[in-house]
Design an enzyme around this catalytic site. Structure first.
Site, PDB file in Angstrom:
ATOM      1  N   HIS A 164       3.728  75.335  45.757  1.00 20.35           N
ATOM      2  CA  HIS A 164       4.923  74.809  46.446  1.00 20.35           C
ATOM      3  C   HIS A 164       4.850  75.272  47.907  1.00 20.35           C
ATOM      4  O   HIS A 164       3.903  74.929  48.604  1.00 20.35           O
ATOM      5  CB  HIS A 164       6.169  75.292  45.678  1.00 20.35           C
ATOM      6  CG  HIS A 164       7.458  74.629  46.065  1.00 20.35           C
ATOM      7  ND1 HIS A 164       7.536  73.462  46.769  1.00 20.35           N
ATOM      8  CD2 HIS A 164       8.756  74.990  45.825  1.00 20.35           C
ATOM      9  CE1 HIS A 164       8.798  73.128  46.958  1.00 20.35           C
ATOM     10  NE2 HIS A 164       9.565  74.042  46.395  1.00 20.35           N
ATOM     11  N   HIS A 185       0.423  64.781  47.065  1.00 21.62           N
ATOM     12  CA  HIS A 185       1.828  65.148  46.863  1.00 21.62           C
ATOM     13  C   HIS A 185       2.295  64.606  45.518  1.00 21.62           C
ATOM     14  O   HIS A 185       1.828  63.542  45.075  1.00 21.62           O
ATOM     15  CB  HIS A 185       2.698  64.552  47.985  1.00 21.62           C
ATOM     16  CG  HIS A 185       4.062  65.150  48.035  1.00 21.62           C
ATOM     17  ND1 HIS A 185       5.099  64.682  47.255  1.00 21.62           N
ATOM     18  CD2 HIS A 185       4.563  66.171  48.766  1.00 21.62           C
ATOM     19  CE1 HIS A 185       6.179  65.406  47.504  1.00 21.62           C
ATOM     20  NE2 HIS A 185       5.886  66.319  48.419  1.00 21.62           N
ATOM     21  N   ASP A 225       2.110  69.962  54.952  1.00 22.73           N
ATOM     22  CA  ASP A 225       1.388  71.188  55.304  1.00 22.73           C
ATOM     23  C   ASP A 225       0.065  70.927  56.028  1.00 22.73           C
ATOM     24  O   ASP A 225      -0.573  71.866  56.498  1.00 22.73           O
ATOM     25  CB  ASP A 225       1.055  71.983  54.028  1.00 22.73           C
ATOM     26  CG  ASP A 225       2.292  72.337  53.232  1.00 22.73           C
ATOM     27  OD1 ASP A 225       3.318  72.638  53.858  1.00 22.73           O
ATOM     28  OD2 ASP A 225       2.221  72.317  51.985  1.00 22.73           O
TER      29      ASP A 225
HETATM   30  C1  MLT Z   1       8.059  69.009  49.934  1.00 27.42           C
HETATM   31  O1  MLT Z   1       8.769  69.292  50.901  1.00 27.42           O
HETATM   32  O2  MLT Z   1       7.092  68.226  50.019  1.00 27.42           O
HETATM   33  C2  MLT Z   1       8.359  69.642  48.660  1.00 27.42           C
HETATM   34  O3  MLT Z   1       9.425  70.456  48.577  1.00 27.42           O
HETATM   35  C3  MLT Z   1       7.523  69.439  47.521  1.00 27.42           C
HETATM   36  C4  MLT Z   1       8.139  68.365  46.678  1.00 27.42           C
HETATM   37  O4  MLT Z   1       8.829  67.497  47.176  1.00 27.42           O
HETATM   38  O5  MLT Z   1       7.911  68.428  45.457  1.00 27.42           O
END
Ligand code: MLT
Length: 384
Positions: free
Chosen positions: A228, A269, A324
């Site tokens: 995460h 993702h 990220d």
């Molecule tokens: C994100 O910001 O991408 C997350 O918190 C991960 C997600 O959406 O599962």
């Protein structure tokens, strides 16, 4: 089925068991929505549109469900500033934490200390107090744990992000560039629908009527994991290990990583099936603030190379850059070089959305009755 029977949203089969609730609708979310192709929007505003707003406008939007008028914004900024005082014992206690603790462990401790010294037990009040006070705690933990010196006194009238940069006092840092970057970073990371792990955990803990601070501490424990929020820390280290921004070198590196079954950090993702618009905003920002930085160039070139190579495998459903993919290279170029702190910065921002969603679940949903205590069921296995 009669006309007024509830609509079936999801058929649950045994194959869905033990899959981490992936894709199960479990509630409703009033703050944000994640579309697999266009990414996240907050209360109907696309992330690309909001990236240049005042950060406090976005905080207001998530909590009040409309963009503030000019007067509302002035009043909201003053309100946040008036809530920002942190009990001095919190900072003193942070000084006694072991430096070998991860910054996220320090953050979890800091949130619980904030709760012990200043909670009202009113979810709405505690949400705003927490948003106003967390920058002081995070800047202090950053300085104390990094050995940068004593915490710097807060000047809340500067604005949430500006004051945070001021309190960080990054040695040798360029405050103007860092402020520009963190204003955007803060907005981009605030919320991502209702079902991401940290948000879900925070809401689940709050459903048992633990207070906002304890619930947020639990949410941050969820964010701490490598699958995460901690992925942003690992992602910079991954980019550094390529050792070159040359596209051919990057391609060789990615193919070798895949052959070893290593993760390609920053790509893929759970929900998104196109480039994450939060990554798109950050690639553009990098071209503005650090176009010649070697690590940024590596990330920028990886954007094309990794997608192309990952797409060769038809089993990869999501070969695209996520939030990220590039954030660490920008933070690094702006003077925040220790990637161990990147998840704390993610947490600083995500506190805004999680707090808003906890308030919604506790005070607004189900006609104000609030969401029931989370209590799912598990099918018994191997129990005779
Ligand atoms: C994100 O910001 O991408 C997350 O918190 C991960 C997600 O959406 O599962």
């Amino acid at each position: 089925m009669s006309e007024d029977s509830p609509k079936v949203l999801f058929e649950i089969t045994e194959n869905h068991l033990n899959t981490g609730l992936r894709g199960f609708p479990v509630g409703t979310c009033r703050t944000s929505k994640v579309d697999p192709y266009t990414g996240v929007s907050y209360v109907g505003h696309s992330i690309g549109e909001m990236a240049t707003w005042d950060p406090e406008e976005v905080v207001f939007l998530l909590h009040n469900k409309h963009r503030p008028s000019a007067d509302e914004l002035v009043a909201f900024k003053a309100d946040l500033a008036s809530r920002s005082k942190v009990d001095p014992s919190v900072i003193e206690l942070l000084k006694s934490l072991p430096p070998e603790g991860h910054p996220m462990e320090w953050l979890m401790a800091g949130l619980n200390l904030l709760g012990m010294t200043g909670k009202t037990s009113d979810f709405q009040q505690d949400a705003l107090n927490l948003i106003a006070r967390s920058p002081t705690v995070i800047a202090a933990l950053y300085r104390i744990r990094s050995g940068w010196g004593e915490p710097i006194a807060s000047q809340p009238e500067l604005g949430l992000v500006e004051n945070f940069v001021h309190m960080l006092g990054v040695p040798g840092g360029d405050e103007v560039a860092l402020t520009k970057l963190l204003r955007t970073f803060y907005i981009l990371h605030m919320d991502h629908g209702g079902g991401n792990l940290s948000t879900f955990v925070g809401k689940a803990v709050a459903s048992g009527l633990a207070d906002m601070y304890a619930s947020m501490g639990a949410a941050m424990a969820g964010l701490y994991g490598a699958r995460h929020g901690k992925a942003n820390q690992d992602c910079l280290n991954f980019i550094k290990s390529v050792g070159s921004s040359d596209p051919e070198e990057i391609e060789r590196f990615i193919r070798a990583s895949l052959a070893r079954h290593d993760l390609i950090y920053g790509f893929g993702h759970a929900v998104l099936r196109a480039e994450d618009p939060r990554a798109t905003v950050q690639y553009a920002l990098g071209e503005e603030i650090c176009p010649d930085d070697e690590l940024f160039r590596t990330a920028a070139n990886m954007r094309e190379v990794a997608v192309r190579v990952l797409k060769e495998n038809p089993k990869v459903h999501s070969p695209y850059p996520n939030v990220d993919a590039v954030s660490g290279t920008l933070l690094n170029a702006a003077g925040l070089t220790d990637s161990d702190y990147y998840t704390v910065l993610f947490g600083w921002s995500r506190i805004v959305g999680i707090a808003a969603q906890i308030v919604d679940e506790r005070l607004h949903l189900r006609d104000g009755k609030g969401v029931a205590i989370y209590r799912c069921s598990y099918k018994a296995e191997n129990q005779g």
